[in-house]
Design a protein around this motif. Structure first.
Motif, PDB file in Angstrom:
ATOM      1  N   LYS A   9      42.136  23.168  37.069  1.00 41.45           N
ATOM      2  CA  LYS A   9      41.423  24.421  36.820  1.00 41.45           C
ATOM      3  C   LYS A   9      42.349  25.634  36.818  1.00 41.45           C
ATOM      4  CE  LYS A   9      36.960  22.851  38.634  1.00 41.45           C
ATOM      5  NZ  LYS A   9      35.875  23.105  39.605  1.00 41.45           N
ATOM      6  N   ARG A  10      43.666  25.392  36.781  1.00 37.20           N
ATOM      7  CA  ARG A  10      44.627  26.497  36.852  1.00 37.20           C
ATOM      8  C   ARG A  10      44.436  27.489  35.691  1.00 37.20           C
ATOM      9  NH1 ARG A  10      49.626  27.293  39.374  1.00 37.20           N
ATOM     10  NH2 ARG A  10      49.599  25.153  40.158  1.00 37.20           N
ATOM     11  N   VAL A  11      44.379  26.974  34.474  1.00 35.32           N
ATOM     12  CA  VAL A  11      44.246  27.855  33.310  1.00 35.32           C
ATOM     13  C   VAL A  11      42.939  28.634  33.371  1.00 35.32           C
ATOM     14  CG1 VAL A  11      43.992  27.919  30.795  1.00 35.32           C
ATOM     15  CG2 VAL A  11      45.738  26.454  31.840  1.00 35.32           C
ATOM     16  N   GLU A  12      41.857  27.952  33.760  1.00 35.82           N
ATOM     17  CA  GLU A  12      40.566  28.630  33.870  1.00 35.82           C
ATOM     18  C   GLU A  12      40.632  29.776  34.869  1.00 35.82           C
ATOM     19  OE1 GLU A  12      37.568  25.798  34.844  1.00 35.82           O
ATOM     20  OE2 GLU A  12      38.413  24.304  33.501  1.00 35.82           O
ATOM     21  N   ALA A  13      41.232  29.482  36.029  1.00 33.21           N
ATOM     22  CA  ALA A  13      41.285  30.481  37.092  1.00 33.21           C
ATOM     23  C   ALA A  13      42.121  31.697  36.681  1.00 33.21           C
ATOM     24  CB  ALA A  13      41.858  29.857  38.362  1.00 33.21           C
ATOM     25  N   LEU A  14      43.279  31.444  36.124  1.00 36.11           N
ATOM     26  CA  LEU A  14      44.205  32.529  35.824  1.00 36.11           C
ATOM     27  C   LEU A  14      43.855  33.259  34.533  1.00 36.11           C
ATOM     28  CD1 LEU A  14      47.576  30.756  36.769  1.00 36.11           C
ATOM     29  CD2 LEU A  14      46.217  32.314  38.177  1.00 36.11           C
ATOM     30  N   GLU A  15      43.490  32.523  33.486  1.00 33.57           N
ATOM     31  CA  GLU A  15      43.286  33.144  32.185  1.00 33.57           C
ATOM     32  C   GLU A  15      41.832  33.533  31.920  1.00 33.57           C
ATOM     33  OE1 GLU A  15      45.075  30.919  29.022  1.00 33.57           O
ATOM     34  OE2 GLU A  15      46.970  30.641  30.102  1.00 33.57           O
ATOM     35  N   HIS A  16      40.890  32.689  32.338  1.00 30.90           N
ATOM     36  CA  HIS A  16      39.490  32.978  32.049  1.00 30.90           C
ATOM     37  C   HIS A  16      38.861  33.912  33.090  1.00 30.90           C
ATOM     38  CE1 HIS A  16      39.287  28.872  29.761  1.00 30.90           C
ATOM     39  NE2 HIS A  16      40.112  29.735  29.227  1.00 30.90           N
ATOM     40  N   LEU A  17      39.213  33.701  34.360  1.00 27.97           N
ATOM     41  CA  LEU A  17      38.587  34.476  35.431  1.00 27.97           C
ATOM     42  C   LEU A  17      39.459  35.615  35.942  1.00 27.97           C
ATOM     43  CD1 LEU A  17      37.007  31.510  37.455  1.00 27.97           C
ATOM     44  CD2 LEU A  17      35.831  33.101  35.938  1.00 27.97           C
ATOM     45  N   GLY A  18      40.733  35.614  35.576  1.00 29.19           N
ATOM     46  CA  GLY A  18      41.605  36.719  35.949  1.00 29.19           C
ATOM     47  C   GLY A  18      42.184  36.659  37.339  1.00 29.19           C
ATOM     48  N   ALA A  19      42.204  35.471  37.973  1.00 27.49           N
ATOM     49  CA  ALA A  19      42.819  35.343  39.296  1.00 27.49           C
ATOM     50  C   ALA A  19      44.315  35.651  39.197  1.00 27.49           C
ATOM     51  CB  ALA A  19      42.608  33.938  39.847  1.00 27.49           C
ATOM     52  N   GLY A  77      32.772  34.494  43.160  1.00 27.87           N
ATOM     53  CA  GLY A  77      33.599  35.102  44.192  1.00 27.87           C
ATOM     54  C   GLY A  77      34.884  35.676  43.626  1.00 27.87           C
ATOM     55  N   VAL A  78      35.507  34.956  42.699  1.00 27.55           N
ATOM     56  CA  VAL A  78      36.724  35.455  42.053  1.00 27.55           C
ATOM     57  C   VAL A  78      36.430  36.758  41.307  1.00 27.55           C
ATOM     58  CG1 VAL A  78      38.464  35.013  40.273  1.00 27.55           C
ATOM     59  CG2 VAL A  78      37.769  33.167  41.807  1.00 27.55           C
ATOM     60  N   LEU A  79      35.362  36.774  40.521  1.00 31.51           N
ATOM     61  CA  LEU A  79      35.024  37.958  39.734  1.00 31.51           C
ATOM     62  C   LEU A  79      34.693  39.155  40.629  1.00 31.51           C
ATOM     63  CD1 LEU A  79      32.827  36.243  36.993  1.00 31.51           C
ATOM     64  CD2 LEU A  79      35.162  37.091  36.729  1.00 31.51           C
ATOM     65  N   ILE A  80      33.966  38.903  41.721  1.00 33.25           N
ATOM     66  CA  ILE A  80      33.598  39.984  42.644  1.00 33.25           C
ATOM     67  C   ILE A  80      34.842  40.525  43.345  1.00 33.25           C
ATOM     68  CG2 ILE A  80      32.368  40.513  44.787  1.00 33.25           C
ATOM     69  CD1 ILE A  80      30.257  38.391  43.820  1.00 33.25           C
ATOM     70  N   ALA A  81      35.675  39.620  43.868  1.00 33.74           N
ATOM     71  CA  ALA A  81      36.881  40.048  44.584  1.00 33.74           C
ATOM     72  C   ALA A  81      37.812  40.840  43.664  1.00 33.74           C
ATOM     73  CB  ALA A  81      37.599  38.838  45.170  1.00 33.74           C
ATOM     74  N   LYS A  82      37.972  40.380  42.433  1.00 32.32           N
ATOM     75  CA  LYS A  82      38.813  41.119  41.489  1.00 32.32           C
ATOM     76  C   LYS A  82      38.227  42.494  41.196  1.00 32.32           C
ATOM     77  CE  LYS A  82      41.936  40.444  39.431  1.00 32.32           C
ATOM     78  NZ  LYS A  82      43.335  40.878  39.734  1.00 32.32           N
ATOM     79  N   ALA A  83      36.899  42.561  41.045  1.00 29.06           N
ATOM     80  CA  ALA A  83      36.251  43.850  40.770  1.00 29.06           C
ATOM     81  C   ALA A  83      36.387  44.802  41.949  1.00 29.06           C
ATOM     82  CB  ALA A  83      34.781  43.637  40.418  1.00 29.06           C
ATOM     83  N   MET A  84      36.584  44.267  43.152  1.00 26.79           N
ATOM     84  CA  MET A  84      36.808  45.085  44.342  1.00 26.79           C
ATOM     85  C   MET A  84      38.281  45.473  44.499  1.00 26.79           C
ATOM     86  SD  MET A  84      34.374  43.262  47.219  1.00 26.79           S
ATOM     87  CE  MET A  84      32.580  43.424  47.180  1.00 26.79           C
TER      88      MET A  84
END
Length: 353
Positions: free
Chosen positions: A212-222, A192-199
């Motif tokens: 999961k803060r680092v994962e969300a912000l740095e790995h997934l680009g939230a 969902g994060v990847l799709i929303a960002k791509a939109m």
């Protein structure tokens, strides 16, 4: 292909433990696609169903509804696929074809839909899923995997991916920046994060802890990370989101999340909790807010998410395991010890352990 014996891994009781199981594929019809299973994603719904926690489980149960395979045989009336094609099958393998939902290409809402596993074909035979060496599926419920999308990457999109994509399509707009919330960072949540960002959305990940803060912000680009157990953070974020995609497949309170929504905001439930969720009606009334649900996606939307993924060059974050690791993988899934989706290498496994 009639009477062909295949090997699957099945649960036989509410313990949910999987072990080898031999069964016979149904007779191949003129519009059927026969395929060798290559990969199959592992989903929380598999686990709930294996343990008889949702719906009513018929044992032995071969789970798996994120199935990628290679076509080995075609019925005489199949025109859209060829032997050797890489194809996918998601959560349903049949529907009535006559109701409003079917005729509107939202066949996932057909009252007579046939689930990929723990369902019943029209002839009364039980359906068995992708934790097996081969499957037979009607061509209408088969999608093509784009050439530039690796088959193991495609597997999670066939349920988790389209489950996020289908409700997010309504917010795919260019006239303003949409403020998105993704609640839960598991299999569906990370997609969902990847799709929303791509939109083009501004994405806030909402999680119960900071781990999961680092994962969300740095790995997934939230764009932002919100800890739901931190009352100060939650207070600061009140009325800040246009929608929240709620991917949590467990019981959780809705009240604090509703407060994060703007006027006319939507809380969209896609995680199937085994027990009722609760909220106060005043939280909806005073903000013109909506709680809605969305169930997987249509076959058309499943093809769309595959093309979207390939076009945007996105990558599913997966851990590929063999079939003999499946029980351990489900244990780890319950502990959220996977980033973010297990995918079974079915073709590369010794199915007869």
């Amino acid at each position: 292909m009639e009477g062909r014996k295949v090997i699957g891994w099945a649960a036989r009781d509410q313990s949910g433990h999987l072990s080898p199981y031999s069964f016979t594929l149904r007779e191949t019809g003129p519009e059927d696609v026969v395929f060798k299973v290559l990969y199959c994603g592992m989903d929380h719904t598999d686990l709930h169903q294996m343990r008889n926690e949702i719906h009513s489980t018929n044992y032995p149960l071969v789970p798996g509804h994120e199935v990628v395979g290679e076509v080995v045989e075609l019925g005489s009336e199949v025109k859209k696929f060829r032997v050797g094609d890489i194809i996918g099958v998601g959560c349903i393998v049949g529907s009535c074809g006559e109701c409003f939902s079917c005729k509107s290409n939202i066949e996932q809402y057909c009252n007579n839909r046939i689930f990929t596993f723990n369902g019943t074909y029209k002839d009364g035979r039980p359906t068995q899923g992708g934790f097996s060496s081969a499957m037979v599926v009607h061509q209408k419920f088969v999608v093509g995997i784009p050439e530039k999308l690796a088959p193991e990457q495609a597997a999670p999109l066939l349920c988790a991916g389209v489950t996020a994509y289908s409700p997010l399509k309504q917010f795919n707009r260019t006239d303003k920046v949409v403020k998105a919330g993704i609640l839960g960072l598991g299999g569906v949540g990370h997609l969902g994060v990847l799709i929303a960002k791509a939109m083009g959305h501004h994405v806030t990940v909402i999680s119960s802890s900071d781990k999961k803060r680092v994962e969300a912000l740095e790995h997934l680009g939230a764009d932002a990370f919100l800890v739901s157990s931190n009352s100060a953070e939650m207070e600061q974020a009140v009325n800040s989101l246009d929608y929240i995609l709620d991917t949590v497949p467990a019981v959780h309170p809705l009240q604090s999340y509703l407060s994060l929504l703007n006027v006319d905001g939507k809380l969209i439930l896609v995680g199937e909790a085994p027990n009722p969720l609760h909220f106060d009606s005043v939280d909806l009334i005073l903000g013109k807010k909506t709680i809605s649900g969305s169930f997987i996606g249509s076959i058309e939307e499943t093809q769309e998410i595959l093309e979207f993924w390939a076009e945007k060059g996105l990558t599913s974050m997966i851990e590929v395991v063999k079939m003999d690791y499946a029980n351990k993988a489900f244990e780890r899934m319950e502990r959220n010890d996977v980033r973010y989706r297990f995918v079974l290498d079915v073709a590369g496994s010794n199915m007869e352990y």
